[in-house]
Design a protein around this motif. Sequence first.
Motif, PDB file in Angstrom:
ATOM      1  N   VAL A 241       0.813  -1.216   0.000  1.00 17.43           N
ATOM      2  CA  VAL A 241       0.000   0.000   0.000  1.00 17.43           C
ATOM      3  C   VAL A 241       0.847   1.266   0.000  1.00 17.43           C
ATOM      4  CG1 VAL A 241      -2.003  -1.114   1.064  1.00 17.43           C
ATOM      5  CG2 VAL A 241      -0.305   0.014   2.526  1.00 17.43           C
ATOM      6  N   ASN A 242       2.162   1.129   0.080  1.00 18.17           N
ATOM      7  CA  ASN A 242       3.037   2.281  -0.097  1.00 18.17           C
ATOM      8  C   ASN A 242       3.600   2.347  -1.521  1.00 18.17           C
ATOM      9  OD1 ASN A 242       3.837   4.002   2.490  1.00 18.17           O
ATOM     10  ND2 ASN A 242       3.334   1.921   3.164  1.00 18.17           N
TER      11      ASN A 242
ATOM     12  N   PRO B 230       2.876   4.131   7.308  1.00 21.00           N
ATOM     13  CA  PRO B 230       4.227   4.480   6.843  1.00 21.00           C
ATOM     14  C   PRO B 230       5.201   3.336   7.112  1.00 21.00           C
ATOM     15  CG  PRO B 230       3.734   5.610   8.893  1.00 21.00           C
ATOM     16  CD  PRO B 230       2.453   4.967   8.445  1.00 21.00           C
ATOM     17  N   ILE B 231       6.193   3.234   6.253  1.00 19.93           N
ATOM     18  CA  ILE B 231       7.220   2.203   6.382  1.00 19.93           C
ATOM     19  C   ILE B 231       8.443   2.786   7.066  1.00 19.93           C
ATOM     20  CG2 ILE B 231       8.765   0.647   5.122  1.00 19.93           C
ATOM     21  CD1 ILE B 231       6.686   0.574   2.923  1.00 19.93           C
ATOM     22  N   SER B 232       8.887   2.158   8.120  1.00 15.40           N
ATOM     23  CA  SER B 232      10.102   2.587   8.801  1.00 15.40           C
ATOM     24  C   SER B 232      11.312   2.200   7.972  1.00 15.40           C
ATOM     25  CB  SER B 232      10.204   1.935  10.186  1.00 15.40           C
ATOM     26  OG  SER B 232      11.475   2.200  10.769  1.00 15.40           O
ATOM     27  N   THR B 233      12.275   3.124   7.841  1.00 16.05           N
ATOM     28  CA  THR B 233      13.506   2.813   7.123  1.00 16.05           C
ATOM     29  C   THR B 233      14.580   2.283   8.064  1.00 16.05           C
ATOM     30  OG1 THR B 233      14.259   5.106   7.361  1.00 16.05           O
ATOM     31  CG2 THR B 233      13.068   4.537   5.342  1.00 16.05           C
TER      32      THR B 233
ATOM     33  N   THR C  98      17.893   1.157   1.694  1.00 17.26           N
ATOM     34  CA  THR C  98      17.585   1.737   0.380  1.00 17.26           C
ATOM     35  C   THR C  98      16.379   1.064  -0.241  1.00 17.26           C
ATOM     36  OG1 THR C  98      19.901   2.294   0.024  1.00 17.26           O
ATOM     37  CG2 THR C  98      18.508   2.164  -1.921  1.00 17.26           C
ATOM     38  N   HIS C  99      16.301  -0.257  -0.064  1.00 18.44           N
ATOM     39  CA  HIS C  99      15.163  -0.996  -0.600  1.00 18.44           C
ATOM     40  C   HIS C  99      13.863  -0.494   0.000  1.00 18.44           C
ATOM     41  CE1 HIS C  99      12.614  -4.317  -1.784  1.00 18.44           C
ATOM     42  NE2 HIS C  99      12.285  -4.482  -0.522  1.00 18.44           N
ATOM     43  N   ARG C 100      13.854  -0.253   1.301  1.00 19.08           N
ATOM     44  CA  ARG C 100      12.631   0.235   1.925  1.00 19.08           C
ATOM     45  C   ARG C 100      12.275   1.621   1.436  1.00 19.08           C
ATOM     46  NH1 ARG C 100      13.288  -1.831   8.220  1.00 19.08           N
ATOM     47  NH2 ARG C 100      13.148  -4.032   7.727  1.00 19.08           N
TER      48      ARG C 100
END
Length: 358
Positions: A131-132, A152-155, A356-358
């Motif tokens: 969903v991001n 939100p996705i944590s990096t 970086t992938h995240r």
Amino acid sequence: MKKIISAVLTVAIAVSFVFSSFAVKSVQADTTGLEGFVTRLYQLCLDRNPDPAGFQYWTSRLASGEISGSKCAAGFIFSNEYSNKNFDNGTYVTYLYRILLNREPDGVGHPYWTGMLNSGTSRFDIFKGFVNSQEWIGVCRAYGINPGDDYPISTEVTDEDVQNFFSRAVLIGNSVTDGFNMYFNAYGRGNMGNVRVCARGSYSLLNDKTNRTDYLPRLNGTPMRARDIIRNSGCDYAFICMGTNDLYGDAAGRYYEYLDDIRAYNPNVIIFVESCTPNHQDSPRNSDINALNAAMIQYCDSHDNVYYVDVATPLRDSTGHLATQYCSDGGVHITYAGYRVWSETLVEYAREYLSTHR
């Protein structure tokens, strides 16, 4: 941009949260505005048409702005009715593609996400990745729905993330890589998790193509070519360090052929080409090692899902030779202190790669 890591990663993974476009057949569903959005979730998640009460509940909340498209999708995907389907990890990922991206899975993304689940990543975290993505945002906008930013996705990359990464990886190489087995036995794997080491003394690019099993690396005690180790191990990532026994004739050409063969047999595996490590006494010549590494950088720059990892630079002294404190035999073999530096370089690479992938 070079796909080289020393301290900082300068590459983005081919399989990213911004999904690439694939020519696949879309999942058919009603595409008429807000009501079509809700109807689609009922049909794709619950395999039925909406009931009046549920339909009113979801459409009114979306219309008022109380919830976003992502929250609405989560309400279906994490409902008891959907969870009771008891999908395995692979099927769960397939349905996320259909529900959230409106298409069938591609051959790279599906094994990647399934591998993440099999390694312990939660289904909710995988859902957040979808969903991001830009594809999900596009699906929502096609219905006139606000996709929202509720998840939100944590990096931040934790030690556990790095360990999970290496637990899905294999290290392939000659006697220089084989030294990792002794180092791990003495000091443990640390953040390299349950990484498998498949290496053999005198293993070379030429030996990989012959029936000389005494010189082939082993998986679970069985000698195999690199392409077969990668396939039979079920790994998602392969770190390959070759060259020490190959510095004659067209070494780069043989290395290219070797990697092409591996990739043809394992199209969904991400390959990391580690630089050939330096020599303490210049035999083989470090200039030949540097030339081979330069050629491998070019190969990685021109191929998808193949990345170059600079492990040589941290092991060199000011003259470009293998530093004395990292050399165990006056030649190419490495001390425990050298393997510590090497493993720390790989761990830092993995951390930056995952971030970086995240």
